[in-house]
Design an enzyme around this catalytic site. Structure first.
Site, PDB file in Angstrom:
ATOM      1  CE  LYS A 183      17.516   0.644  -4.728  1.00  0.00           C
ATOM      2  NZ  LYS A 183      18.583   1.264  -3.907  1.00  0.00           N
ATOM      3  CD  GLU A 257      21.469 -15.884  -4.217  1.00  0.00           C
ATOM      4  OE1 GLU A 257      21.640 -16.307  -3.060  1.00  0.00           O
ATOM      5  OE2 GLU A 257      21.561 -16.594  -5.227  1.00  0.00           O
ATOM      6  CB  CYS A 291      24.416 -12.694   2.742  1.00  0.00           C
ATOM      7  SG  CYS A 291      25.168 -13.078   1.164  1.00  0.00           S
ATOM      8  CD  GLU A 388      22.337 -11.425   7.428  1.00  0.00           C
ATOM      9  OE1 GLU A 388      21.287 -10.841   7.134  1.00  0.00           O
ATOM     10  OE2 GLU A 388      23.084 -11.962   6.605  1.00  0.00           O
TER      11      GLU A 388
END
Lengths: 477, 288
Positions: A183, A257, A291, A388
């Protein structure tokens, strides 16, 4: 024209071969998904690029069935040497269609063409090349003789590197003999569907790769499907935790991840101009939608002012604007939603007393853009030092001793990456040892290669992608 | 004519290299396989789990940064000590598991041999699992395995010594530190093992052994923010999903284990070592 001004050099958008409609790819065919179609937009202009058919939960079941049939009937039985040839074919086709893919990626994602052209697409091809060679050498991978595939892999990938993340997921899965239902992210489905065309061109057996555009509910249905043996997810830590909870108690093998808040540590003996380039690359590459971005700059106190001055000057020369312009350094933020998140976190930095500096570069009126921003006087307790941001925003902290640098760098639940800038080799190796992070870049930043494992410690996830270590995620060992 | 009265032992926990009683003051009776009373063992509590995790975290820095050669020596020393108390282990395994002395002997021997096997891994893990990465560019890139941190271990319920050694030794061999909940009904070999660990060269806190119920303590280990990995072997299969959900709160590494206890006499492989290791990839430019 000033010294750093250039005439526009736009890449032709016709190269993208943009079609008005795209459809899900199941069992080797493009099919009508029964989900509500979505419109994918160009974040640089807010114009609708194409309408994309999405999957519904029942389509997930159809796709998993197709993947299962291809797994038991064809793919797991096929000798590794034959699987390898399909992967090599795919790698070649990605290279041949690289300009088309790069332009399409920049249109759909907003990233500068120089990055999609020079980084995303070539690295995606490299992942298929690398893993192709493993397909018939798995006995030598160090997991014992004749390691077995897991079965059907359900894979959910993010919007920051749409094609590259697809390659990171699909290449090792196929090399090890698994079949795939993937997806792509809701806002960036287009290159995945062109990849589906590439699978057809490569004459990959039907059902080996299935691609289902859709939103989070389709990802959840895929992850929760009873006939999926392996779940691989790249994305936010919050969603990763939800997925880990969702697969708890099942026999599904899981790799995650997740997010990061990397420390990029600069010592007083570092080559400052090189460090500045590395810092810029570390946080402003891909609009900071990375990331492993070096989002916390830790500078030794004695050089902090000098470094910050150089950094601000360098950042002020970055060109922000049309992603298809070959001169553009910083493209568009991927979505209005993401832009709002970045703005919210930046406001918290102001409110908590950090000093904001924003590049004076012109910002287009239309589209989702955010000028490169550097916060100084940042304290560890501030949200901009802990959360983040996933945007072109750098938080600068200082330290005095190597031990303090280590303590501050490790003061986070994340552990994906870190950077070290110093001319002293022994200090690099000592620091690399001390940092709790899956990737440590010394005197460089944001380097990737299919031969080098990538992945996180702690809440940045588990499992590795790339290298020999990455094969484990798709083998029953 | 009176028989000699034996010196009854009071069993305690093993935390941070010391032998405290349970903070809760609770004990529970331990019987042999036929129901005969053997001893009272400490019934560890949530607070004991927290103390043990804190001890394991404190010990992690030293143990993980010790040289692999040193860790191998320490673990081999444990095997030597195990060998020295072989007869006591045989008696306890025989009583706990209800097996004949001969079978108990072979289980104890296998436990000692397994400990030796893992002792020999410490200085080979990096060679076997690490790599020099041939990246396409002017960079030196290498990958080294590193210990994941504090590991919570629910030890097997059936195999009181061989099972325990098979789940504890790989944690220690990687350089991680452990908080172990022993078999609830068969804790005596675990208690004796903690005495062995205390008198070997293993630094205090590297291995912590709690006697008590996995059903009570498991969720505290699984949800603890300072535990990095979980081995749910000794949990009821019906409790595994809840433990895994608890573990997701901090993205713990959770070992995949079968529903029924495996045959521990089978040869071990690297699977348990790998689960407690992270891979760290380091890049540096090449140039003059």
């Amino acid at each position: 024209m000033g010294i750093f001004e250039y005439a526009p050099a736009p890449e032709s958008r016709d190269l993208a071969n943009l079609k008005p409609h795209y459809r899900p790819f199941v069992n080797g065919e493009f099919v009508d998904g029964s989900g509500e179609p979505l419109k994918t937009i160009n974040p640089a202009t807010e114009e609708v690029l194409a309408e994309v058919g999405t999957a519904s939960v029942s389509d997930v079941d159809t796709a998993v069935k197709a993947a299962r049939k291809a797994y038991t009937g064809v793919w797991s039985k096929m000798p590794g040497s034959e699987r390898a040839k399909y992967l090599f074919r795919i790698a070649r086709l990605i290279q041949e269609r690289s300009r088309e893919l790069a332009v399409l990626e920049s249109l759909d994602n907003g990233k500068p063409i120089k990055e999609s052209r020079d980084s995303d697409v070539p690295t995606a091809a490299a992942h298929f090349f690398y893993h192709a060679g493993w397909a018939d050498k798995l006995d030598y991978a160090g997991y014992g003789p004749n390691p077995r595939p897991l079965g059907v892999a359900g894979q959910v990938i993010p919007w920051n590197f749409p094609l590259l993340m697809l390659a990171w997921k699909i290449a090792p899965a196929l090399a090890t003999g698994n079949t795939v239902v993937l997806k792509p992210a809701e806002t960036t489905p287009l290159t995945a569907l062109v990849f589906a065309e590439i699978c057809q061109q490569a004459e990959l057996p039907p059902g080996v790769v299935n691609i289902l555009p859709g939103a989070g509910d389709i990802g959840a249905a895929l992850v929760g499907h009873g006939d999926v043996n392996k779940v691989a997810f790249t994305g936010s830590t919050d969603v990763g935790k939800a997925i880990q909870r969702q697969v708890a108690g099942t026999s599904k093998k899981l790799t995650l991840e997740l997010g990061g808040k990397a420390a990029n540590i600069v010592f007083d003996d570092a080559a400052l101009d090189q460090a500045v380039e590395g810092i810029v690359n570390g946080i402003f590459f891909n609009q900071g939608h990375v990331c492993c971005a070096g989002s916390r700059l830790l500078v030794q106190e004695s050089i902090a002012e000098e470094l910050l001055e150089k950094l601000r000057y360098r950042v002020s020369t970055l060109r922000l604007g049309d992603p298809l312009d070959k001169n553009t350094d910083i493209g568009a933020i991927n979505s209005a939603e993401q832009l709002a998140k970045i703005k919210g976190l930046v406001e918290s930095g102001d409110a908590e007393g950090a000093q904001r500096w924003t590049s004076p570069c012109p910002v287009p009126e239309r589209g989702f853009f955010f000028a490169p921003t550097v916060f100084s006087d940042v304290q560890q307790s501030m949200r901009i030092a802990r959360e983040e941001i996933f945007g072109p925003v750098l938080s600068v902290l200082t330290f005095r001793t190597p031990d303090e640098a280590v303590t501050k760098a490790n003061n986070t639940p994340y552990g994906l990456s870190a950077g070290i800038w110093t001319e002293k080799g022994s200090r690099i190796l000592w620091m690399a040892n001390q940092l709790r992070a899956g990737v440590v870049w010394a005197n460089t930043f944001n380097r990737f290669d299919p031969a080098a494992p990538f992945g996180g410690y702690q809440e940045s996830g588990f499992g590795r992608e790339g290298g020999r270590a990455g094969l484990e995620a798709y083998l029953d060992v | 004519m009176s028989d000699r009265i034996s010196v009854a032992k009071t069993y305690k926990l093993y935390i941070g290299g010391k032998f405290p009683r349970s903070e809760s003051g609770r004990v529970y009776p331990v019987t042999d396989s036929k129901g005969k009373f053997l001893a009272n063992a400490s019934h560890a509590s949530r607070k004991d789990v927290r103390d043990a995790v804190s001890a394991a975290r404190k010990a992690f820095g030293g143990w993980s940064s010790a040289t692999a050669y040193n860790r191998g020596q320490v673990l081999y020393r444990v095997a030597e000590m195990l060998e020295g108390r072989r007869e006591q282990f045989v008696a306890e395994v025989s009583a706990s598991e209800g097996v004949a002395a001969k079978k108990a002997q072979s289980l104890v021997d296998a436990s000692i041999d397994r400990w030796v096997w893992y002792a020999g891994w410490t200085d080979k893990i990096a060679t076997v699992l690490g790599a020099a990465n041939p990246v396409a560019g002017p960079y030196f890139s290498f990958t080294v395995p590193e210990p994941t941190g504090v590991v919570g271990v629910l030890a097997p319920q059936q195999s009181s010594l061989l099972g325990l050694v098979s789940v504890l030794a790989p944690v220690l061999a990687t350089g991680s530190t452990a908080v172990v909940v022993s078999s609830a009904d068969r804790p005596l070999p675990a208690i004796t093992l903690s005495e062995v660990l205390a008198t070997s060269d293993l630094p205090g806190g590297v291995a912590n052994i709690l006697t008590g119920r996995a059903s009570e303590l498991g969720s505290w280990l699984a949800s603890h923010g300072d535990v990095n990995a979980l081995d749910p072997t000794g949990a009821e299969p019906s409790a595994r999903a809840d433990l895994a959900r608890d573990a997701a709160g901090t993205v713990k590494r959770v070992l995949t284990v079968p529903d029924t206890e495996p045959d521990w006499t089978a040869d071990a492989d690297m699977a348990r070592l790998r689960r407690y290791l992270e891979a760290k990839t380091v890049w540096h430019p090449l140039g003059v």
